[in-house]
Design a protein around this motif. Structure first.
Motif, mmCIF file in Angstrom:
data_model
loop_
_atom_site.group_PDB
_atom_site.id
_atom_site.type_symbol
_atom_site.label_atom_id
_atom_site.label_comp_id
_atom_site.label_asym_id
_atom_site.label_seq_id
_atom_site.Cartn_x
_atom_site.Cartn_y
_atom_site.Cartn_z
ATOM 1 N N ILE B 255 153.393 20.174 91.922
ATOM 2 C CA ILE B 255 152.272 19.722 92.742
ATOM 3 C C ILE B 255 152.064 20.637 93.939
ATOM 4 N N ASN B 256 150.802 20.932 94.226
ATOM 5 C CA ASN B 256 150.411 21.526 95.504
ATOM 6 C C ASN B 256 149.492 20.551 96.212
ATOM 7 N N SER B 257 149.704 20.348 97.495
ATOM 8 C CA SER B 257 148.850 19.442 98.252
ATOM 9 C C SER B 257 147.720 20.213 98.922
ATOM 10 N N TYR B 258 146.521 19.717 98.730
ATOM 11 C CA TYR B 258 145.332 20.334 99.325
ATOM 12 C C TYR B 258 144.497 19.254 100.005
ATOM 13 N N ALA B 259 143.701 19.684 100.967
ATOM 14 C CA ALA B 259 142.720 18.755 101.528
ATOM 15 C C ALA B 259 141.480 18.766 100.642
ATOM 16 N N LEU B 260 140.915 17.585 100.456
ATOM 17 C CA LEU B 260 139.620 17.459 99.786
ATOM 18 C C LEU B 260 138.696 16.740 100.761
ATOM 19 N N GLN B 261 137.518 17.322 100.971
ATOM 20 C CA GLN B 261 136.613 16.769 101.981
ATOM 21 C C GLN B 261 135.466 15.987 101.362
ATOM 22 N N ALA B 262 134.874 15.169 102.188
ATOM 23 C CA ALA B 262 133.622 14.513 101.829
ATOM 24 C C ALA B 262 132.852 14.289 103.125
ATOM 25 N N CYS B 263 131.576 13.970 102.990
ATOM 26 C CA CYS B 263 130.786 13.650 104.171
ATOM 27 C C CYS B 263 129.655 12.715 103.774
ATOM 28 N N VAL B 264 129.122 12.005 104.752
ATOM 29 C CA VAL B 264 127.965 11.142 104.473
ATOM 30 C C VAL B 264 126.881 11.396 105.508
ATOM 31 N N SER B 265 125.652 11.196 105.059
ATOM 32 C CA SER B 265 124.498 11.339 105.945
ATOM 33 C C SER B 265 124.204 10.008 106.619
ATOM 34 N N GLU B 266 123.258 10.050 107.524
ATOM 35 C CA GLU B 266 122.702 8.802 108.052
ATOM 36 C C GLU B 266 122.107 8.012 106.889
ATOM 37 N N PRO B 267 122.033 6.683 107.024
ATOM 38 C CA PRO B 267 121.453 5.898 105.933
ATOM 39 C C PRO B 267 119.938 6.059 105.853
ATOM 40 N N LEU B 277 126.140 15.466 89.454
ATOM 41 C CA LEU B 277 127.158 16.480 89.680
ATOM 42 C C LEU B 277 126.651 17.812 89.136
ATOM 43 N N SER B 278 126.783 18.853 89.945
ATOM 44 C CA SER B 278 126.401 20.178 89.491
ATOM 45 C C SER B 278 127.614 21.097 89.505
ATOM 46 N N PRO B 279 128.067 21.536 88.322
ATOM 47 C CA PRO B 279 129.184 22.495 88.313
ATOM 48 C C PRO B 279 128.754 23.821 88.949
ATOM 49 N N GLY B 280 127.478 24.125 88.916
ATOM 50 C CA GLY B 280 126.990 25.376 89.496
ATOM 51 C C GLY B 280 127.197 25.440 90.997
ATOM 52 N N THR B 281 126.827 24.369 91.681
ATOM 53 C CA THR B 281 126.983 24.352 93.138
ATOM 54 C C THR B 281 128.354 23.803 93.539
ATOM 55 N N GLY B 282 129.045 23.161 92.591
ATOM 56 C CA GLY B 282 130.329 22.551 92.907
ATOM 57 C C GLY B 282 130.180 21.314 93.785
ATOM 58 N N VAL B 283 129.048 20.669 93.689
ATOM 59 C CA VAL B 283 128.756 19.527 94.567
ATOM 60 C C VAL B 283 128.380 18.311 93.717
ATOM 61 N N TYR B 284 128.791 17.132 94.174
ATOM 62 C CA TYR B 284 128.303 15.910 93.548
ATOM 63 C C TYR B 284 127.850 14.961 94.632
ATOM 64 N N VAL B 285 126.918 14.076 94.277
ATOM 65 C CA VAL B 285 126.278 13.288 95.311
ATOM 66 C C VAL B 285 125.778 11.967 94.741
ATOM 67 N N ILE B 295 128.470 12.763 99.891
ATOM 68 C CA ILE B 295 128.510 14.127 99.375
ATOM 69 C C ILE B 295 129.948 14.588 99.192
ATOM 70 N N GLY B 296 130.260 15.051 97.987
ATOM 71 C CA GLY B 296 131.591 15.573 97.719
ATOM 72 C C GLY B 296 131.498 16.958 97.112
ATOM 73 N N GLY B 297 132.602 17.706 97.190
ATOM 74 C CA GLY B 297 132.600 19.052 96.626
ATOM 75 C C GLY B 297 133.975 19.450 96.169
ATOM 76 N N GLY B 298 134.232 20.745 96.130
ATOM 77 C CA GLY B 298 135.497 21.265 95.635
ATOM 78 C C GLY B 298 136.613 21.145 96.661
ATOM 79 N N LEU B 311 136.110 24.248 107.801
ATOM 80 C CA LEU B 311 134.666 24.451 107.910
ATOM 81 C C LEU B 311 134.053 25.262 106.765
ATOM 82 N N PRO B 312 134.662 26.383 106.331
ATOM 83 C CA PRO B 312 134.009 27.158 105.273
ATOM 84 C C PRO B 312 133.692 26.330 104.021
ATOM 85 N N THR B 313 134.615 25.435 103.654
ATOM 86 C CA THR B 313 134.373 24.640 102.455
ATOM 87 C C THR B 313 133.214 23.671 102.684
ATOM 88 N N LEU B 314 133.173 23.085 103.861
ATOM 89 C CA LEU B 314 132.071 22.164 104.166
ATOM 90 C C LEU B 314 130.726 22.901 104.102
#
Ligand SMILES: Cc1cc2nc3c(=O)[nH]c(=O)nc-3n(C[C@H](O)[C@H](O)[C@H](O)COP(=O)(O)OP(=O)(O)OC[C@H]3O[C@@H](n4cnc5c(N)ncnc54)[C@H](O)[C@@H]3O)c2cc1C
Ligand SMILES: [Zn+2]
Lengths: 88, 417
Positions: B255-267, B277-285, B295-298, B311-314
């Motif tokens: 196992i390697n431990s990594y951070a996985l980020q997510a974020c949400v917009s205003e409602p 989910l788009s494998p091209g952009t690496g984003v799902y929503v 919003i989630g990503g890689g 920040l770069p991943t975000l």
């Protein structure tokens, strides 16, 4: 954005670097290496929380090096060119 | 005693000014010993305790959580529930979880807000379409609902996607799973906690495991910040911290431990009623019931235990999102956070006995274990109760890294990791 120190180019943007695995994980030698030894080399990791020694590559200059880093604070403790010593 | 929730109880509380609700689960002092201990009060740990009591009649069980229940990844994920996997072993595992999710609100008497709004994995080239067709075929052969979507089908479920002729990620079609969707993540933790507590399980928060008690080569209990607690069967479901506890027990994990980020917009008002989910952009929503765009990503690029993300991943994720949905460019981000996930080389979980006899593992779910909670709980409970694998958990044993029988779901699991 964090700066990582390449021992050859100096401080550079973190996005220029690629993680290459834990330092000191040496490939087993010879023909009758036991299965567990292979599994250990290929898959098992220390994955420490805190200080760790890792192999990184600076993609711009293509040099590999050893970086000592804290996985909780992300603070870089040292960065040295790769030599035989990482095998220790 | 906890009260059963019903329309009538809601109505009564409405009249009584909501003053009569009781604690949903008890908070007892830890006992010196139990029949089984579960380390980690996330979804998998709480579900394990619940099924130990419900399926196996073992209720002298403690769930020990270092912080608060659901404070780990279970309360930090993007809530997507699906079973669109490729290999038969994964299909059995995630299929079991998906079926249990469909009956979970009723089983737990707690609304986990499962919303089967469907999910589309986009294909952005004719080559991706061929892989998509192969995945749909595999899913259908394995008895999982799946459909190959045309561009028009995608337009029907996600009309706000960027279908412009000059779009960087044009839509050639997609893989659709209609039964996929989302569930309220906190509710899954709280629902299992309440149901387990009703059956007699002790849920103990602010109780960190600091060491293992090993006697005669077996695990016999744990040292905690609230004293020593003994049990002959111990299960561990601590997600991103598995390596830390494994080191205390004297072994290593793949196992390697990594951070996985997510974020949400205003409602905002309802604008997206499916998961994309788009494998091209690496984003799902998806859009939450409150109206936030979730919003989630890689994965982050750097092994990390820092529960915040970088920040770069975000930036990559947001850039990808705006390629997909330019209309979201006007939204304000409300929150960003990260969880520490346990990434395994074949992107499949580890379920089985650890190298220390008596200590059992449920870990390695990486970026995708929320959807698997009911199955992870069922299977770890069976291991703890009987000491033996269920046919479904057998392929996920730790021994696969020595035998080489890996279950490489890197593609099937959707997002790059
Ligand atoms: C941003 C993000 C998005 C995600 N999106 C999805 C998604 O859409 N769909 C999906 O299926 N999955 C998703 N996941 C993955 C999913 O959240 C996890 O796989 C899942 O929640 C793991 O559950 P768990 O119960 O194993 O772990 P956790 O919920 O993390 O629980 C583990 C618990 O163990 C406790 N613990 C750790 N060490 C100790 C100790 N020494 N003593 C006592 N307790 C300890 C922790 O405090 C924690 O509460 C996402 C994850 C993240 C971070
Ligand atoms: Zn350099």
């Amino acid at each position: 954005m964090q700066l990582f120190p390449c021992p050859f180019c100096g401080p550079r943007d973190e996005t220029e670097f690629h993680y290459g695995g834990e330092a000191g994980n040496v490939r087993p030698d010879g023909t009758d290496v036991p299965i567990d030894r292979w599994a250990n080399y290929l898959y098992m990791r220390g994955n420490p929380k805190g200080t760790t020694r890792e192999i990184w590559v600076h993609m711009n200059c293509s040099e590999f090096f050893v970086m000592e880093r804290d996985t909780v604070t992300h603070k870089v403790l040292s960065s040295t060119a790769l030599s035989g010593e990482h095998a220790a | 005693m906890t009260r059963r929730y019903s329309a009538l109880s809601l109505f009564r509380e409405g009249l009584a000014g909501q003053t009569g609700w009781k604690q949903a689960w008890r908070s007892p002092e830890p006992k010196p010993s139990y029949d089984a201990i579960v380390i980690g009060g996330g979804g998998h740990g709480l579900a394990t305790a619940y099924y130990l009591a419900k399926n196996h009649g073992i209720a002298r069980v403690a769930v020990l959580e270092k912080g608060w229940i659901g404070g780990g990844n279970t309360g930090r994920n993007t809530t997507v529930v699906r079973s669109n996997y490729y290999y038969p072993e994964s299909v059995e595992l995630y299929g079991l979880a998906h079926r249990l999710y469909e009956g979970l609100s009723k089983d737990l008497n707690y609304n986990v807000m499962l919303s089967q709004r469907g999910m589309v994995n986009l294909c952005h080239s004719s080559a991706e379409m061929e892989v998509g067709a192969r995945t749909v075929n595999a899913m259908q052969i394995n008895g999982i609902d799946a459909e190959l979507f045309s561009p028009d089908d995608v337009r029907r479920v996600a009309p706000i996607y960027n279908f412009a002729p000059d779009a960087r990620f044009p839509v050639f079609g997609g893989i659709w799973q209609g039964r996929a969707g989302t569930a309220r993540h906190d509710a899954v933790a709280w629902g299992y906690a309440r149901a387990a507590s009703r059956l007699g399980v002790d849920i103990i928060q602010n109780c960190e495991i600091t060491d293992f008690i090993v006697e005669g080569g077996r695990c016999r209990g744990v040292q905690t910040t609230r004293g020593m607690i003994r049990a002959d069967r111990i299960g561990m479901a601590v997600a991103g911290h598995s390596s830390v506890l494994a080191a205390k027990a004297g072994f290593r994990l793949p196992i390697n431990s990594y951070a996985l980020q997510a974020c949400v917009s205003e409602p905002v008002k309802p604008i997206l009623d499916t998961v994309v989910l788009s494998p091209g952009t690496g984003v799902y929503v998806s859009q939450s019931d409150k109206g936030e765009i979730v919003i989630g990503g890689g994965l982050d690029r750097i092994p990390s235990y820092a529960q915040r993300g970088n920040l770069p991943t975000l930036e990559t994720v947001i850039a990808g999102l705006l390629e997909m949905f330019p209309i979201f460019g006007q939204l304000k981000l409300m929150r960003q956070w990260a969880g520490i996930v346990d990434v395994v080389p074949d992107s499949s979980p580890i379920i089985g006995e650890s190298p220390l006899p008596g200590l059992f593992l449920n870990c390695g779910w990486g970026t995708g274990g929320f959807k698997a909670i009911p199955a992870g709980g069922t299977l770890l409970a069976q291991l703890l109760a009987t000491g033996k694998h269920n046919d479904i958990s057998r392929p996920f044993d730790l021994d696969r890294f020595a035998t080489g029988r890996l279950i490489d779901e890197a593609a099937g699991s959707g997002i790059a990791h």
